[in-house]
Scaffold this motif. Structure first.
Motif, PDB file in Angstrom:
ATOM      1  N   LEU A  42      -7.072  -8.625  -1.745  1.00 55.19           N
ATOM      2  CA  LEU A  42      -7.081  -7.511  -2.919  1.00 55.19           C
ATOM      3  C   LEU A  42      -7.021  -8.571  -4.334  1.00 55.19           C
ATOM      4  O   LEU A  42      -6.017  -9.413  -4.422  1.00 55.19           O
ATOM      5  N   TYR A  43      -8.148  -8.772  -5.064  1.00 53.11           N
ATOM      6  CA  TYR A  43      -8.108  -9.467  -6.207  1.00 53.11           C
ATOM      7  C   TYR A  43      -7.508  -8.587  -7.270  1.00 53.11           C
ATOM      8  O   TYR A  43      -8.235  -7.508  -7.334  1.00 53.11           O
ATOM      9  N   ARG A  44      -6.647  -8.836  -7.675  1.00 52.19           N
ATOM     10  CA  ARG A  44      -6.050  -8.198  -9.006  1.00 52.19           C
ATOM     11  C   ARG A  44      -5.363  -8.933 -10.167  1.00 52.19           C
ATOM     12  O   ARG A  44      -5.246  -9.978 -10.014  1.00 52.19           O
ATOM     13  N   PHE A  45      -5.108  -8.132 -11.184  1.00 49.88           N
ATOM     14  CA  PHE A  45      -4.262  -8.665 -12.218  1.00 49.88           C
ATOM     15  C   PHE A  45      -3.102  -7.915 -12.053  1.00 49.88           C
ATOM     16  O   PHE A  45      -3.196  -6.620 -12.179  1.00 49.88           O
ATOM     17  N   ARG A  46      -1.761  -8.383 -12.219  1.00 44.68           N
ATOM     18  CA  ARG A  46      -0.588  -7.742 -11.685  1.00 44.68           C
ATOM     19  C   ARG A  46      -0.275  -6.642 -12.636  1.00 44.68           C
ATOM     20  O   ARG A  46       0.528  -5.676 -12.544  1.00 44.68           O
ATOM     21  N   TYR A  47      -0.776  -6.535 -14.029  1.00 46.05           N
ATOM     22  CA  TYR A  47      -0.551  -5.580 -15.010  1.00 46.05           C
ATOM     23  C   TYR A  47      -1.525  -4.798 -15.259  1.00 46.05           C
ATOM     24  O   TYR A  47      -1.357  -4.105 -16.295  1.00 46.05           O
ATOM     25  N   SER A  48      -2.644  -4.811 -14.364  1.00 46.80           N
ATOM     26  CA  SER A  48      -3.564  -3.789 -14.475  1.00 46.80           C
ATOM     27  C   SER A  48      -3.298  -2.497 -13.687  1.00 46.80           C
ATOM     28  O   SER A  48      -2.949  -2.429 -12.766  1.00 46.80           O
ATOM     29  N   GLY A  49      -3.379  -1.393 -14.520  1.00 50.95           N
ATOM     30  CA  GLY A  49      -3.228  -0.027 -13.754  1.00 50.95           C
ATOM     31  C   GLY A  49      -4.249   0.221 -12.595  1.00 50.95           C
ATOM     32  O   GLY A  49      -3.916   0.882 -11.854  1.00 50.95           O
ATOM     33  N   HIS A  50      -5.497  -0.305 -12.926  1.00 54.50           N
ATOM     34  CA  HIS A  50      -6.642  -0.159 -12.012  1.00 54.50           C
ATOM     35  C   HIS A  50      -6.207  -0.913 -10.836  1.00 54.50           C
ATOM     36  O   HIS A  50      -6.535  -0.421  -9.568  1.00 54.50           O
ATOM     37  N   SER A  51      -5.792  -1.983 -10.915  1.00 51.44           N
ATOM     38  CA  SER A  51      -5.527  -2.982  -9.702  1.00 51.44           C
ATOM     39  C   SER A  51      -4.272  -2.373  -8.967  1.00 51.44           C
ATOM     40  O   SER A  51      -4.137  -2.084  -7.932  1.00 51.44           O
ATOM     41  N   HIS A  52      -3.319  -1.698  -9.691  1.00 51.61           N
ATOM     42  CA  HIS A  52      -2.143  -1.145  -9.072  1.00 51.61           C
ATOM     43  C   HIS A  52      -2.401   0.300  -8.322  1.00 51.61           C
ATOM     44  O   HIS A  52      -1.916   0.363  -7.244  1.00 51.61           O
ATOM     45  N   ARG A  53      -3.438   0.871  -8.848  1.00 51.41           N
ATOM     46  CA  ARG A  53      -3.752   2.193  -7.778  1.00 51.41           C
ATOM     47  C   ARG A  53      -4.362   1.719  -6.622  1.00 51.41           C
ATOM     48  O   ARG A  53      -4.193   2.336  -5.606  1.00 51.41           O
ATOM     49  N   ALA A  54      -4.980   0.684  -6.751  1.00 50.91           N
ATOM     50  CA  ALA A  54      -5.605   0.262  -5.373  1.00 50.91           C
ATOM     51  C   ALA A  54      -4.523  -0.476  -4.383  1.00 50.91           C
ATOM     52  O   ALA A  54      -4.348  -0.273  -3.398  1.00 50.91           O
ATOM     53  N   GLU A  55      -3.572  -1.305  -5.109  1.00 45.39           N
ATOM     54  CA  GLU A  55      -2.458  -1.963  -4.201  1.00 45.39           C
ATOM     55  C   GLU A  55      -1.556  -0.842  -3.858  1.00 45.39           C
ATOM     56  O   GLU A  55      -0.934  -0.821  -2.692  1.00 45.39           O
ATOM     57  N   LEU A  56      -1.208   0.381  -4.520  1.00 46.26           N
ATOM     58  CA  LEU A  56      -0.235   1.296  -4.111  1.00 46.26           C
ATOM     59  C   LEU A  56      -0.889   2.091  -2.822  1.00 46.26           C
ATOM     60  O   LEU A  56      -0.278   2.358  -1.875  1.00 46.26           O
ATOM     61  N   PHE A  57      -2.139   2.320  -3.095  1.00 43.55           N
ATOM     62  CA  PHE A  57      -2.687   3.107  -1.980  1.00 43.55           C
ATOM     63  C   PHE A  57      -2.885   2.143  -0.528  1.00 43.55           C
ATOM     64  O   PHE A  57      -2.615   2.634   0.472  1.00 43.55           O
ATOM     65  N   LEU A  58      -3.101   0.930  -0.548  1.00 40.60           N
ATOM     66  CA  LEU A  58      -2.973   0.050   0.453  1.00 40.60           C
ATOM     67  C   LEU A  58      -1.414   0.031   1.064  1.00 40.60           C
ATOM     68  O   LEU A  58      -1.386   0.095   2.150  1.00 40.60           O
ATOM     69  N   SER A  59      -0.536   0.069   0.203  1.00 39.93           N
ATOM     70  CA  SER A  59       0.795   0.007   0.790  1.00 39.93           C
ATOM     71  C   SER A  59       1.193   1.599   1.164  1.00 39.93           C
ATOM     72  O   SER A  59       1.858   1.537   2.313  1.00 39.93           O
ATOM     73  N   LEU A  60       0.658   2.537   0.591  1.00 46.01           N
ATOM     74  CA  LEU A  60       1.253   3.758   1.126  1.00 46.01           C
ATOM     75  C   LEU A  60       0.285   4.083   2.526  1.00 46.01           C
ATOM     76  O   LEU A  60       1.032   4.782   3.412  1.00 46.01           O
ATOM     77  N   LEU A  61      -0.729   3.415   2.800  1.00 45.12           N
ATOM     78  CA  LEU A  61      -1.408   3.353   4.114  1.00 45.12           C
ATOM     79  C   LEU A  61      -0.784   2.570   5.099  1.00 45.12           C
ATOM     80  O   LEU A  61      -1.152   2.713   6.273  1.00 45.12           O
ATOM     81  N   GLY A  62       0.239   1.746   4.585  1.00 48.30           N
ATOM     82  CA  GLY A  62       0.676   0.735   5.515  1.00 48.30           C
ATOM     83  C   GLY A  62      -0.322  -0.363   6.136  1.00 48.30           C
ATOM     84  O   GLY A  62      -0.105  -0.773   6.987  1.00 48.30           O
ATOM     85  N   LEU A  63      -1.301  -0.639   5.045  1.00 47.84           N
ATOM     86  CA  LEU A  63      -2.257  -1.770   5.477  1.00 47.84           C
ATOM     87  C   LEU A  63      -2.008  -3.160   5.321  1.00 47.84           C
ATOM     88  O   LEU A  63      -1.410  -3.119   4.120  1.00 47.84           O
ATOM     89  N   PRO A  64      -2.041  -3.831   5.946  1.00 48.50           N
ATOM     90  CA  PRO A  64      -1.978  -5.316   5.623  1.00 48.50           C
ATOM     91  C   PRO A  64      -2.985  -5.753   4.536  1.00 48.50           C
ATOM     92  O   PRO A  64      -4.116  -5.508   4.544  1.00 48.50           O
ATOM     93  N   TYR A  65      -2.399  -6.459   3.459  1.00 49.43           N
ATOM     94  CA  TYR A  65      -3.285  -6.997   2.643  1.00 49.43           C
ATOM     95  C   TYR A  65      -2.848  -8.177   1.659  1.00 49.43           C
ATOM     96  O   TYR A  65      -1.754  -8.406   1.944  1.00 49.43           O
ATOM     97  N   GLU A  66      -3.709  -9.171   1.452  1.00 56.49           N
ATOM     98  CA  GLU A  66      -3.292 -10.412   0.916  1.00 56.49           C
ATOM     99  C   GLU A  66      -3.795 -10.150  -0.712  1.00 56.49           C
ATOM    100  O   GLU A  66      -4.822 -10.173  -1.071  1.00 56.49           O
ATOM    101  N   PRO A  67      -2.866 -10.309  -1.568  1.00 61.91           N
ATOM    102  CA  PRO A  67      -2.989 -10.059  -2.970  1.00 61.91           C
ATOM    103  C   PRO A  67      -3.494 -11.580  -3.648  1.00 61.91           C
ATOM    104  O   PRO A  67      -2.907 -12.609  -3.225  1.00 61.91           O
TER     105      PRO A  67
END
Length: 213
Positions: free
Chosen positions: A13-38
């Motif tokens: 997951l390519y992200r900017f930590r303070y981007s709401g757009h990035s956060h919604r993707a990271e949040l869903f990865l976490s809610l699904l319990g999927l392994p991810y590398e930020p």
């Protein structure tokens, strides 16, 4: 068709930590319990405009995911992909045409008045961008509609949380960072608390002043 598939390796997951757009993707990865590398993309130093990142997303925007051979940009597109690929329950993106259309409607809200109102107000306040008074007006209109919509329901669409809630959550929750208070909206605050109580919820950190865009 929904499967119980799991990624063969952590999703990048390519992200900017303070981007709401990035956060919604990271949040869903976490809610699904999927392994991810930020992978943090330094927007302050223009990393999103460098050739290696532009190969992943020519628009130069985060988030971007890499799932095996797939490279996919745009937060809403990422939400849809993850739901169809990895949500075995099918609850996050309903197959019912009416409910799915309603989810898509809130995607449009997230890409329109949510960004143009509370999203841009937050950018101006925290990251030193020019202030546009229309952001406050847009946010107030949006939150007025949401408050009424949530007056007799717990979620935006249907009877349980869907991608609609995730798409709208972050910039709503962080609206006070743009000097838009949520005190006048008890139904919105209750809705936010419901999302924050979900197993696997991860918050977006508050950025330091002038942290980026």
């Amino acid at each position: 068709m929904h499967t119980a598939a799991r990624p063969e390796q952590p999703i990048r997951l390519y992200r900017f930590r303070y981007s709401g757009h990035s956060h919604r993707a990271e949040l869903f990865l976490s809610l699904l319990g999927l392994p991810y590398e930020p992978v943090d993309v330094d927007l302050v130093r223009g990393a999103h405009r460098q050739p290696d990142f532009l190969e992943r997303n020519p628009f130069g925007q985060v988030p971007v995911i890499e799932d095996g051979a797939l490279t996919l940009a745009d937060s809403n597109a990422i939400l849809v992909y993850l739901a169809r690929r990895y949500d075995a329950t099918g609850r996050w993106l309903p197959a019912d045409p009416v409910l799915e259309a309603q989810v898509q409607r809130w995607f449009s809200v997230a890409a329109g008045p949510l960004v143009n109102g509370p999203g841009n107000a937050r950018v101006a306040r925290l990251f030193g961008r020019p202030h546009d008074p229309r952001t406050q007006e847009t946010a107030q209109r949006l939150f007025g509609v949401m408050e009424q919509h949530l007056g007799e329901r717990e979620v935006l669409v249907g009877t349980h949380h869907t991608l609609a809630d995730l798409a709208v959550y972050t910039y709503t929750a962080h609206a006070p960072e743009g000097d838009i208070p949520l005190d006048p909206y008890p139904c919105i605050r209750r809705w936010l608390q419901g999302i924050e109580a979900l197993p696997g919820f991860v918050p977006m950190p508050r950025p330091p002043a002038r942290a980026g865009r």
